[in-house]
Design an enzyme around this catalytic site. Structure first.
Site, PDB file in Angstrom:
ATOM      1  N   GLY A 153       0.813  -1.216   0.000  1.00  0.00           N
ATOM      2  CA  GLY A 153       0.000   0.000   0.000  1.00  0.00           C
ATOM      3  C   GLY A 153       0.838   1.253   0.000  1.00  0.00           C
ATOM      4  N   SER A 187       1.318   3.735  -2.564  1.00  0.00           N
ATOM      5  CA  SER A 187       1.123   4.828  -3.520  1.00  0.00           C
ATOM      6  C   SER A 187       1.045   6.189  -2.832  1.00  0.00           C
ATOM      7  CB  SER A 187      -0.128   4.593  -4.371  1.00  0.00           C
ATOM      8  OG  SER A 187      -1.282   4.507  -3.555  1.00  0.00           O
ATOM      9  N   GLY A 231       0.607   8.268   1.427  1.00  0.00           N
ATOM     10  CA  GLY A 231       0.474   8.170   2.882  1.00  0.00           C
ATOM     11  C   GLY A 231       1.547   7.376   3.591  1.00  0.00           C
ATOM     12  N   ILE A 232       1.109   6.530   4.518  1.00  0.00           N
ATOM     13  CA  ILE A 232       2.018   5.801   5.393  1.00  0.00           C
ATOM     14  C   ILE A 232       2.947   4.896   4.598  1.00  0.00           C
ATOM     15  CG2 ILE A 232       2.135   4.056   7.214  1.00  0.00           C
ATOM     16  CD1 ILE A 232      -0.505   5.239   8.306  1.00  0.00           C
ATOM     17  N   SER A 270      -4.548   0.201  13.819  1.00  0.00           N
ATOM     18  CA  SER A 270      -5.201   1.478  14.108  1.00  0.00           C
ATOM     19  C   SER A 270      -5.564   1.477  15.579  1.00  0.00           C
ATOM     20  CB  SER A 270      -6.468   1.625  13.261  1.00  0.00           C
ATOM     21  OG  SER A 270      -7.272   2.689  13.724  1.00  0.00           O
ATOM     22  N   TYR A 292     -14.524  -1.463   9.567  1.00  0.00           N
ATOM     23  CA  TYR A 292     -13.114  -1.070   9.637  1.00  0.00           C
ATOM     24  C   TYR A 292     -12.512  -1.478  10.983  1.00  0.00           C
ATOM     25  CZ  TYR A 292      -8.970   1.903   9.856  1.00  0.00           C
ATOM     26  OH  TYR A 292      -7.691   2.362  10.005  1.00  0.00           O
TER      27      TYR A 292
END
Length: 288
Positions: free
Chosen positions: A8, A10, A12-13, A136, A149
């Site tokens: 993941g 592309s 942000g984190i 999270s 989520y």
């Protein structure tokens, strides 16, 4: 040079973690499911002369995961896996279609499981390695209006804790990194699974969930802070399973530990905004 795989990446984190690990001596294979979004990361890495290679990796596809890790393994053993790929959404359970629930679990939970299973045999045989699950604070606190989520992150929290126990004897470190609100595009990417309806009977819950994020946005963690925490978590001399990131994450986690389950559930009573906000500040130190 140790090899790290980050999912993941592309924005942000994942983007920040790829750059940060590369700056600290890792050869990074940055996975993303849409290579059409690869140019910013490739450019940032090239400008800084960093060893970052973008690879196609869709964590929801078992064949894609297999191909990606075979590609990386051809360059050497994988030392670090960062399970970062994730999607979000904010909708009361009654209003959220089952397929959205499944999509969130497929990315946030099963995606991490697929990638972890791909690296575990090699790490176990070499008796070293690290797996980072970016979960999270919602994986520590059952969050209304974000049940799919939150549940997917709870599941990953559980898997990370149990896996840490299973593989400790093989010298493998497993950690859960738990950000609060971070300024990333996950909120834009989760628009399809986010609903706000002023006429809904769940409107107060939706609105208050939105106010919690608004409070987080007033002093959000930056992706670079999460990236720095990930590096600390895999290199620290003293092992720790859980790593919170952000003031809101700390306030929510510590506050929830101080109150009973019943006190938390009672926040769902038909309270005035004034009473709800007062309780929230009393419990968690966060002004809504």
């Amino acid at each position: 040079m140790q090899i790290a795989v980050v999912t993941g990446t592309s924005t942000g984190i994942g983007f920040a973690t790829s750059i940060h690990l590369a700056k600290h001596g890792y050869r990074v294979f940055a996975g993303m499911r849409n290579l059409g979004k690869a140019e910013p990361l490739r450019t940032a890495a090239a400008d800084a002369k960093l060893p970052v290679e973008v690879i196609l990796l869709d964590v929801t596809s078992a064949p894609s995961v297999t191909r990606a890790f075979e590609t990386v393994s051809a360059h050497g053993p994988i030392d670090v896996l960062v399970n970062n790929a994730g999607i979000g959404g904010a909708t009361p359970l009654e209003l959220q279609p089952e397929d959205e629930h499944r999509r969130m679990f497929d990315t946030n939970y099963f995606g991490a499981i697929r990638c972890s299973q791909a690296v575990l045999p090699g790490m176990r045989q070499r008796r070293r390695g690290a797996i980072v699950n970016v979960t999270s604070v919602g994986g520590r606190i059952a969050t209304p209006n974000q049940i799919a989520y939150s549940a997917s992150k709870w599941a990953l929290e559980c898997a990370g804790e149990a896996l840490a126990h299973e593989v400790r004897r093989f010298g493998i470190r497993v950690v859960n990194v738990e950000p609060g609100v971070v300024m990333t595009s996950i909120f834009e990417n989760s628009a399809e699974a986010t609903r706000y309806d002023k006429t809904s009977p769940y409107q107060p819950i939706m609105r208050r969930n939105g106010k919690l994020f608004a409070a987080g946005f007033r002093a959000p963690a930056r992706p670079e802070e999460v990236a720095a925490t990930i590096l600390a978590a895999i290199t620290s001399d003293e092992y720790r399973l859980r790593w919170l990131v952000g003031k809101d994450a700390v306030g929510l986690s510590e506050g929830r530990a101080r109150i009973t389950d019943e006190t938390w559930v009672a926040m769902g009573d038909d309270l005035s905004d004034e009473d709800y906000n007062r309780r929230f500040f009393e419990y968690f130190g966060i002004r809504l």
